[in-house]
Design an enzyme around this catalytic site. Sequence first.
Site, short mmCIF file in Angstrom:
data_model
loop_
_atom_site.label_atom_id
_atom_site.label_comp_id
_atom_site.label_asym_id
_atom_site.label_seq_id
_atom_site.Cartn_x
_atom_site.Cartn_y
_atom_site.Cartn_z
N ASP A 133 0.87 -1.18 0.00
CA ASP A 133 0.00 0.00 0.00
C ASP A 133 0.91 1.23 0.00
O ASP A 133 1.44 1.62 1.04
CB ASP A 133 -0.90 -0.03 1.24
CG ASP A 133 -1.86 1.15 1.26
OD1 ASP A 133 -2.23 1.64 0.18
OD2 ASP A 133 -2.23 1.59 2.37
N GLU B 89 -2.62 -1.65 -5.60
CA GLU B 89 -3.95 -1.16 -5.98
C GLU B 89 -3.82 -0.50 -7.35
O GLU B 89 -2.88 0.25 -7.58
CB GLU B 89 -4.38 -0.12 -4.93
CG GLU B 89 -5.86 -0.01 -4.74
CD GLU B 89 -6.21 0.90 -3.58
OE1 GLU B 89 -6.07 2.13 -3.74
OE2 GLU B 89 -6.61 0.40 -2.52
N ASP C 284 -2.18 0.85 6.99
CA ASP C 284 -1.50 0.60 5.71
C ASP C 284 -1.08 -0.86 5.58
O ASP C 284 -1.10 -1.42 4.49
CB ASP C 284 -0.26 1.51 5.59
CG ASP C 284 -0.59 2.95 5.94
OD1 ASP C 284 -0.69 3.77 5.03
OD2 ASP C 284 -0.80 3.25 7.14
#
Lengths: 188, 188
Positions: free
Chosen positions: B7, B67, B141
Site C-alpha cells: 500500500d 492497488e 496501511d
Amino acid sequence: MKILGIDPGLDRTGLGCIDVGVQRPRLMGMECITTSPRQPLPARLHALHDGLRAVVRGWTPDVVVLESLYAHYRHPTTAILMGHARGVICQVAASCNVVLVEYLPTRVKKAVVGHGHARKDQVQGMVTALLQLSQRPEPNDIADALALALCHAHVLEHDQSAVVRQPLPARLRPYMRRRRPVITKGRR
Amino acid sequence: MKILGIDPGLDRTGLGCIDVGVQRPRLMGMECITTSPRQPLPARLHALHDGLRAVVRGWTPDVVVLESLYAHYRHPTTAILMGHARGVICQVAASCNVVLVEYLPTRVKKAVVGHGHARKDQVQGMVTALLQLSQRPEPNDIADALALALCHAHVLEHDQSAVVRQPLPARLRPYMRRRRPVITKGRR
C-alpha cells in the site's frame, strides 16, 4: 558548474546539461530517454532509472533541475503517471547525491524568454539562441529540459538570494504559494 | 507461493507478505516503511527504495500486488505525490524481477469482505480473521497491504481465468474499464 535539466515523462524524458562558468552557458549534452507504451509500466520505469543513472554518472552534474509540481494539471491521470517517472528521477538524484532544484513553469519562461506566459516555440527559440545551437533541439522535451537548466543558470547569475536551501514539504499546497525555488539535498 | 501486498504512500508504505500453499494463507511478514515529512522528497524516495529493496530481497516474493490507479482520487495533488512512491515501487519490482499485479479497490474489498464497498474496519477485521492474527495489524496501511495479498490469493484459488498476462497500458483510461486484474512482468 554543471546543471542538468530534466523534463520527466513516461513516454519521453528530456535531458539537457549545460556548463556555467565565467563565460556564457555552454551545452554539455542533451539526450532523450524513451520507453515503449507496449512495455509493462515497471519495465518502463526500470529502463528510465537505468538510463538516467548512466547519464548522471557520465555527465556528473552538480545540480538537477525539475519543474515544480503545480495544482492545475489538465489531465490528473496523466499527471499521476508522470509522478511515477518523477519519483524515479528524484530517487536517482538522491542515490547519486545530486542537489535537486525546482522551478514553476512560469518562472522558467520568465527567465528564458522574459515573460511567464511565453509560448513553447518562443522558449525553444531562446534556448537555441542562448546556447548558440545550429538548430532547435528535438524533441521538445529536450528544449524544455535545457530551458530548466538555463533558468537555474539565470537565477545563479542574477538572483542568488532567490535560491533557498530548505527541505521540500510533503504536501503540495505550499508549492502553489511559493515564488522562490527550493533546493533539496539528496541523502548522503 | 509468496504474495507481497504493498500500500504505497510517501509518509507510510504498508507491506504484508503471505504464503499460499495447499493450506490456507499464512502470514509471512508485515512491515511499514515510514519517511519523515521533514526530509527532502528525493531523500524520502531513496529511503523507500532502499527499504523496499531490502524487504523484497529478504522475503523473496513471487508476486507484488498493488492497488490499480483509478480516476476518482479525492485529492489529485496528494495522488501525484503517491504516484512518486508508486513509481519507485514499480521500479524496485522490475529490478528484482518480480511479477506485478494490480486490482481495483472494489475488487479487493469484494474478495476479502464479500462486497465492493466494505468499510475500512470490515476489511481489517477480515484480514485479522483470515490470517488468524491475535490482533488487528497496525497501522492501517499494513492491513490494506495484506488485503491486497489476500485478494490475489483468492483470485488464484477461485478465479484463475481472471489473471490475464498482458502489459499495462501507458494511459489510464483502460484502467477504468478493466474488470480483470492485469499481470505485468518486470524486466529480466
